[in-house]
Scaffold this motif. Structure first.
Motif, PDB file in Angstrom:
ATOM      1  N   ILE A  69      22.729  -2.351 -21.399  1.00  0.00           N
ATOM      2  CA  ILE A  69      21.727  -3.039 -20.887  1.00  0.00           C
ATOM      3  C   ILE A  69      21.164  -2.821 -19.551  1.00  0.00           C
ATOM      4  N   SER A 101      26.225 -11.176 -20.580  1.00  0.00           N
ATOM      5  CA  SER A 101      25.994 -12.065 -21.605  1.00  0.00           C
ATOM      6  C   SER A 101      24.964 -11.628 -22.546  1.00  0.00           C
ATOM      7  N   LEU A 102      23.884 -11.099 -21.844  1.00  0.00           N
ATOM      8  CA  LEU A 102      22.714 -10.517 -22.850  1.00  0.00           C
ATOM      9  C   LEU A 102      23.338  -9.217 -23.823  1.00  0.00           C
ATOM     10  N   ILE A 121      16.470  -8.704 -28.146  1.00  0.00           N
ATOM     11  CA  ILE A 121      16.452  -9.111 -27.068  1.00  0.00           C
ATOM     12  C   ILE A 121      15.498 -10.188 -26.551  1.00  0.00           C
ATOM     13  N   MET A 154      20.681 -15.273 -17.245  1.00  0.00           N
ATOM     14  CA  MET A 154      21.681 -14.592 -17.903  1.00  0.00           C
ATOM     15  C   MET A 154      21.967 -13.286 -17.154  1.00  0.00           C
ATOM     16  N   VAL A 189      16.692 -13.575 -27.960  1.00  0.00           N
ATOM     17  CA  VAL A 189      17.836 -14.158 -26.893  1.00  0.00           C
ATOM     18  C   VAL A 189      17.060 -14.748 -25.687  1.00  0.00           C
ATOM     19  N   LEU A 190      16.140 -14.044 -25.203  1.00  0.00           N
ATOM     20  CA  LEU A 190      15.524 -14.603 -24.052  1.00  0.00           C
ATOM     21  C   LEU A 190      14.160 -15.227 -24.159  1.00  0.00           C
ATOM     22  N   GLN A 250      23.909  -9.376 -17.272  1.00  0.00           N
ATOM     23  CA  GLN A 250      23.733  -8.247 -18.142  1.00  0.00           C
ATOM     24  C   GLN A 250      24.989  -8.258 -19.081  1.00  0.00           C
ATOM     25  N   ARG A 253      15.291 -11.695 -18.290  1.00  0.00           N
ATOM     26  CA  ARG A 253      16.809 -12.130 -18.268  1.00  0.00           C
ATOM     27  C   ARG A 253      17.132 -12.911 -17.091  1.00  0.00           C
TER      28      ARG A 253
END
Length: 127
Positions: free
Chosen positions: A46, A34-35, A64, A30, A67-68, A32, A25
Motif C-alpha cells: 500500500i 487495514s487497507l 481499493i 483507515m 473498500v474506500l 495502511q 484512505r
C-alpha cells in the motif's frame, strides 16, 4: 548505447493516483495496514502504491475503490492538467491530507467558518 531507457522515477500519473488513494484512505479513517488486509496485500505494498513507486493494476484499483467507497475513475488526473501538479487535485498538494483530517474533526460551525475564510484567500486580491 544499449537502447535501455534510463529510469526516470515513478510516472506522474502513478504518483497522482497513489496520492488520491491515500487521500481516500485517510478520509475513511483507515491506516495502511487495514487497507492492505482488506485488499489482501501488505501495508508495504500500500505504501508503494501511495508513493507511485508501484503501479496499481485495474483489478487492485477496483478492490481499493470498493473498500474506500469511491469510483475508480475519480483518482485519475484531469485531462489536460499535468499529473502530480497542485492543479491536478487536492490530494497532490502537500499538507492537504492533514488539512482534510483536521477539517473532518471540526464541529460544523467551525468548518463553515474555515470554508468562508478559504474562499476569501483564493481570491487574487486577497494576498
Amino acid at each position: 548505447m544499449s537502447g535501455k531507457v534510463e529510469d526516470e522515477g515513478p510516472d506522474p500519473v502513478d504518483v497522482h493516483v497513489g496520492l488520491a488513494v491515500k487521500a481516500y484512505r485517510l478520509r475513511a479513517g483507515m491506516n495502511q495496514q487495514s487497507l492492505g488486509k482488506a485488499v489482501k496485500v501488505t501495508f508495504q505494498q500500500i505504501q508503494k502504491y501511495e508513493k507511485g513507486a508501484n503501479r496499481i493494476s485495474a483489478s487492485m484499483l477496483h478492490r481499493i475503490a470498493g473498500v474506500l467507497d469511491f469510483h475508480p475513475g475519480d483518482v485519475f488526473p484531469v485531462h489536460g492538467v499535468e499529473a502530480a501538479s497542485p492543479q491536478a487535485g487536492f490530494g497532490a498538494i502537500k499538507g492537504s491530507h492533514e488539512l482534510a483530517e483536521s477539517f473532518s474533526r471540526m464541529p460544523a460551525p467551525n468548518r463553515a467558518l474555515l470554508l468562508k475564510v478559504a474562499r476569501e484567500f483564493e481570491r487574487p486580491d486577497a494576498a
